[in-house]
Write a protein that holds these residues in place. Structure first.
Motif, PDB file in Angstrom:
ATOM      1  N   VAL A  35       0.837  -1.202   0.000  1.00 28.10           N
ATOM      2  CA  VAL A  35       0.000   0.000   0.000  1.00 28.10           C
ATOM      3  C   VAL A  35       0.874   1.256   0.000  1.00 28.10           C
ATOM      4  CG1 VAL A  35      -0.188   0.047   2.535  1.00 28.10           C
ATOM      5  CG2 VAL A  35      -1.982   1.100   1.169  1.00 28.10           C
ATOM      6  N   ALA A  36       0.383   2.302  -0.686  1.00 32.20           N
ATOM      7  CA  ALA A  36       1.022   3.624  -0.630  1.00 32.20           C
ATOM      8  C   ALA A  36       0.051   4.546   0.092  1.00 32.20           C
ATOM      9  CB  ALA A  36       1.276   4.145  -2.039  1.00 32.20           C
ATOM     10  N   TYR A  37       0.584   5.483   0.861  1.00 35.34           N
ATOM     11  CA  TYR A  37      -0.298   6.451   1.509  1.00 35.34           C
ATOM     12  C   TYR A  37       0.076   7.856   1.063  1.00 35.34           C
ATOM     13  CZ  TYR A  37       3.747   6.734   4.638  1.00 35.34           C
ATOM     14  OH  TYR A  37       5.023   6.869   5.131  1.00 35.34           O
ATOM     15  N   THR A  38      -0.917   8.733   1.011  1.00 37.28           N
ATOM     16  CA  THR A  38      -0.635  10.135   0.717  1.00 37.28           C
ATOM     17  C   THR A  38      -1.710  11.012   1.353  1.00 37.28           C
ATOM     18  OG1 THR A  38      -0.087  11.738  -1.007  1.00 37.28           O
ATOM     19  CG2 THR A  38      -1.730  10.086  -1.609  1.00 37.28           C
ATOM     20  N   PHE A  39      -1.304  12.180   1.819  1.00 37.51           N
ATOM     21  CA  PHE A  39      -2.200  13.111   2.517  1.00 37.51           C
ATOM     22  C   PHE A  39      -2.066  14.481   1.880  1.00 37.51           C
ATOM     23  CE2 PHE A  39      -1.078   9.785   5.426  1.00 37.51           C
ATOM     24  CZ  PHE A  39      -2.155   9.606   6.287  1.00 37.51           C
ATOM     25  N   ASP A  40      -3.178  15.130   1.563  1.00 39.13           N
ATOM     26  CA  ASP A  40      -3.146  16.503   1.061  1.00 39.13           C
ATOM     27  C   ASP A  40      -3.232  17.482   2.238  1.00 39.13           C
ATOM     28  OD1 ASP A  40      -2.645  16.046  -1.561  1.00 39.13           O
ATOM     29  OD2 ASP A  40      -4.709  16.262  -2.250  1.00 39.13           O
ATOM     30  N   ALA A  41      -3.796  18.652   1.998  1.00 40.76           N
ATOM     31  CA  ALA A  41      -3.836  19.676   3.036  1.00 40.76           C
ATOM     32  C   ALA A  41      -4.966  19.413   4.029  1.00 40.76           C
ATOM     33  CB  ALA A  41      -3.976  21.043   2.394  1.00 40.76           C
ATOM     34  N   GLY A  42      -4.913  18.269   4.696  1.00 41.55           N
ATOM     35  CA  GLY A  42      -5.929  17.870   5.658  1.00 41.55           C
ATOM     36  C   GLY A  42      -5.569  16.506   6.217  1.00 41.55           C
ATOM     37  N   PRO A  43      -6.350  15.994   7.168  1.00 39.42           N
ATOM     38  CA  PRO A  43      -5.966  14.742   7.830  1.00 39.42           C
ATOM     39  C   PRO A  43      -6.376  13.459   7.099  1.00 39.42           C
ATOM     40  CG  PRO A  43      -7.915  15.658   8.885  1.00 39.42           C
ATOM     41  CD  PRO A  43      -7.528  16.624   7.796  1.00 39.42           C
ATOM     42  N   ASN A  44      -7.177  13.580   6.011  1.00 43.87           N
ATOM     43  CA  ASN A  44      -7.663  12.365   5.326  1.00 43.87           C
ATOM     44  C   ASN A  44      -6.526  11.589   4.675  1.00 43.87           C
ATOM     45  OD1 ASN A  44     -10.251  13.189   5.922  1.00 43.87           O
ATOM     46  ND2 ASN A  44     -10.491  14.293   3.983  1.00 43.87           N
ATOM     47  N   ALA A  45      -6.593  10.248   4.799  1.00 47.10           N
ATOM     48  CA  ALA A  45      -5.565   9.402   4.180  1.00 47.10           C
ATOM     49  C   ALA A  45      -6.075   8.868   2.851  1.00 47.10           C
ATOM     50  CB  ALA A  45      -5.244   8.234   5.106  1.00 47.10           C
ATOM     51  N   VAL A  46      -5.263   8.965   1.810  1.00 49.58           N
ATOM     52  CA  VAL A  46      -5.586   8.303   0.546  1.00 49.58           C
ATOM     53  C   VAL A  46      -4.614   7.132   0.425  1.00 49.58           C
ATOM     54  CG1 VAL A  46      -5.775   8.534  -1.957  1.00 49.58           C
ATOM     55  CG2 VAL A  46      -6.410  10.453  -0.470  1.00 49.58           C
ATOM     56  N   LEU A  47      -5.181   5.920   0.423  1.00 52.73           N
ATOM     57  CA  LEU A  47      -4.367   4.708   0.455  1.00 52.73           C
ATOM     58  C   LEU A  47      -4.519   3.980  -0.879  1.00 52.73           C
ATOM     59  CD1 LEU A  47      -5.580   3.835   4.025  1.00 52.73           C
ATOM     60  CD2 LEU A  47      -3.386   4.860   3.409  1.00 52.73           C
ATOM     61  N   ILE A  48      -3.401   3.700  -1.522  1.00 42.95           N
ATOM     62  CA  ILE A  48      -3.446   3.062  -2.840  1.00 42.95           C
ATOM     63  C   ILE A  48      -2.884   1.653  -2.691  1.00 42.95           C
ATOM     64  CG2 ILE A  48      -2.807   3.281  -5.285  1.00 42.95           C
ATOM     65  CD1 ILE A  48      -2.286   6.293  -4.750  1.00 42.95           C
TER      66      ILE A  48
END
Ligand code: DP6
Length: 421
Positions: free
Chosen positions: A307-320
């Motif tokens: 899995v890869a994780y990335t976060f923009d300007a907020g706390p939400n996680a986008v997990l690929i």
């Protein structure tokens, strides 16, 4: 105007996706034209789960340009909206609708007003890049209405002037925003690296993290980083250009290991830049940090990234996740650590592509409660649970670019009144 009647209304409706950057855009060299200090790369998210739908209408009876977002009228007075409208009008062409007896000449557009109604299929308050999908959809639908020449590169440079990240939402799949060199911004455009079918193993799970904190907007945050962070200077000059080349190669060859390492490293560096800003900016919270450490631990346990994780300007996680198998294991882990509140239904806690729930063998809250601790947790450490720290999960995948919706039922503006339905 050729048509004398003031009654006619001409409309176009379009749907545009949002996107998540895997090599981040952070910092402008021109605030008005929105020109970035480094190239960025994003994955377009499936519009079935996250998108903006926009209807634009024109009529000689409209007295001024007006816009409604999710049913509420908003001001079009801001410079960003004005720039997009001006740039599109400048490129407008003759439009003829024989059936309705309408003939709008190129020069008429300057004096005709538009009504715009826009709707996000996800909560705007969730902090998911709604401005990217929003401006991309505004520009795409206006361009169709005014029959602007079909050149997505040009349109991306107009959408960019609404919100930088919006330029990448004009394409599906994997997209690069080339920073360009020209002072006019004409070469600061988005290009598609690969379409959404190129790497269709990938599965994306977004953890919408509960947050009470009012965040610094991206626009303000990046301005402060440009003014104060020396790490950002190093990033834009030395780090990002190399990562862009490596990321392009990883995407071209579908190399998940390299893709995941670059994605996580770039997200972490972006947040390090935020911390290096004065005063420091904190976009992630304790839940975000917990997600990072769980993902790191799992990837290390497997020996190769799942899995890869990335976060923009907020706390939400986008997990690929690398594939569906990894996605089911990921969802099991996420639900183990972050179960819903007892009053929640599993079906409203995990939304989007629900088939992953089935594949993970999870049909009810009982199944979630029965999940065993992930094997990477050391047996002697009790595995803590954080009930209610995630608001909900969205299961999705890389998706397609903007589309026109031709069915009148999908229009958000009433064809007779010219007002939102
Ligand atoms: C962290 O595009 O929202 O999501 O250009 O000022 O409107 P403006 O900023 P915006 O910034 C997005 C920043 C980011 C990273 C990214 O999407 O590349």
């Amino acid at each position: 105007m050729a048509e004398e009647s003031q009654k006619w209304i001409l409309m176009v409706t379009a749907r545009t996706p949002t996107n998540i950057a895997v090599i981040k855009y952070w910092g402008k060299r021109d605030e008005t034209l929105i020109l970035p200090i480094n190239d960025s790369i994003s994955v377009t998210l499936d519009p079935d789960h996250l998108c903006t739908t926009t209807t634009v209408a024109v009529s000689p009876s409209f007295e001024k340009d007006r816009m409604w977002l999710n049913g509420k009228e908003i001001s079009l007075g801001g410079g960003r909206y004005q720039n997009c409208l001006k740039e599109i009008r400048r490129r407008a062409n003759d439009v003829v609708d024989e059936k309705k007896g309408i003939h709008i000449r190129r020069e008429d557009w300057e004096n005709l007003h538009v009504h715009i109604a826009s709707y996000n299929n996800f909560p705007t308050a969730a902090g998911l890049a709604s401005s990217a999908a929003g401006f991309a959809c505004l520009v795409f639908s206006l361009a169709k209405l005014m029959q602007v020449k079909d050149d997505l590169g040009q349109l991306s440079s107009i959408a960019r002037q609404g919100s930088g990240s919006a330029c990448r939402s004009l394409y599906g799949g994997f997209v690069k925003w080339v920073m360009g060199n020209d002072v006019s911004g004409s070469d600061s455009i988005a290009v598609q690296l690969a379409n959404e079918t190129h790497w269709d193993d990938l599965v994306i799970i977004i953890a919408v993290v509960s947050s009470r904190q009012k965040e610094t907007s991206s626009t303000t945050g990046m301005r402060e980083s440009v003014e104060t962070s020396t790490l950002l200077q190093h990033r834009s000059k030395e780090v990002a250009p190399k990562r862009i080349l490596q990321m392009e190669e990883a995407i071209r060859n579908r190399e998940f290991e390299s893709f995941a390492k670059l994605t996580c490293a770039d997200s972490n560096q972006f947040h390090a830049v935020c911390l290096d800003t004065s005063p420091p900016i904190f976009y992630m919270n304790d839940t975000s940090s917990r997600i990072i450490s769980y993902m790191e631990r799992w990837n290390r346990f497997e020996g190769t990234p799942q899995v890869a994780y990335t976060f923009d300007a907020g706390p939400n996680a986008v997990l690929i996740a690398r594939n569906r198998k990894a996605a089911t294991l990921l969802l099991q882990r996420l639900l183990f650590y972050f179960p819903p509140l007892p009053e929640n239904e599993l079906s409203s806690y995990v939304i989007g592509d629900k088939s992953i729930l089935q594949e993970a063998g999870l049909q009810s809250l009982k199944d979630v409660e029965a999940l065993p601790p992930p094997p990477e947790m050391k047996e002697n450490i009790p595995s803590k649970k954080f009930i209610g720290d995630v608001s909900y999960f969205i299961c999705t995948k890389p998706g397609r670019g903007p589309v026109l919706l031709t069915d009148e039922d999908q229009a958000l503006i009433h064809p007779k009144t010219g007002l939102p339905k």
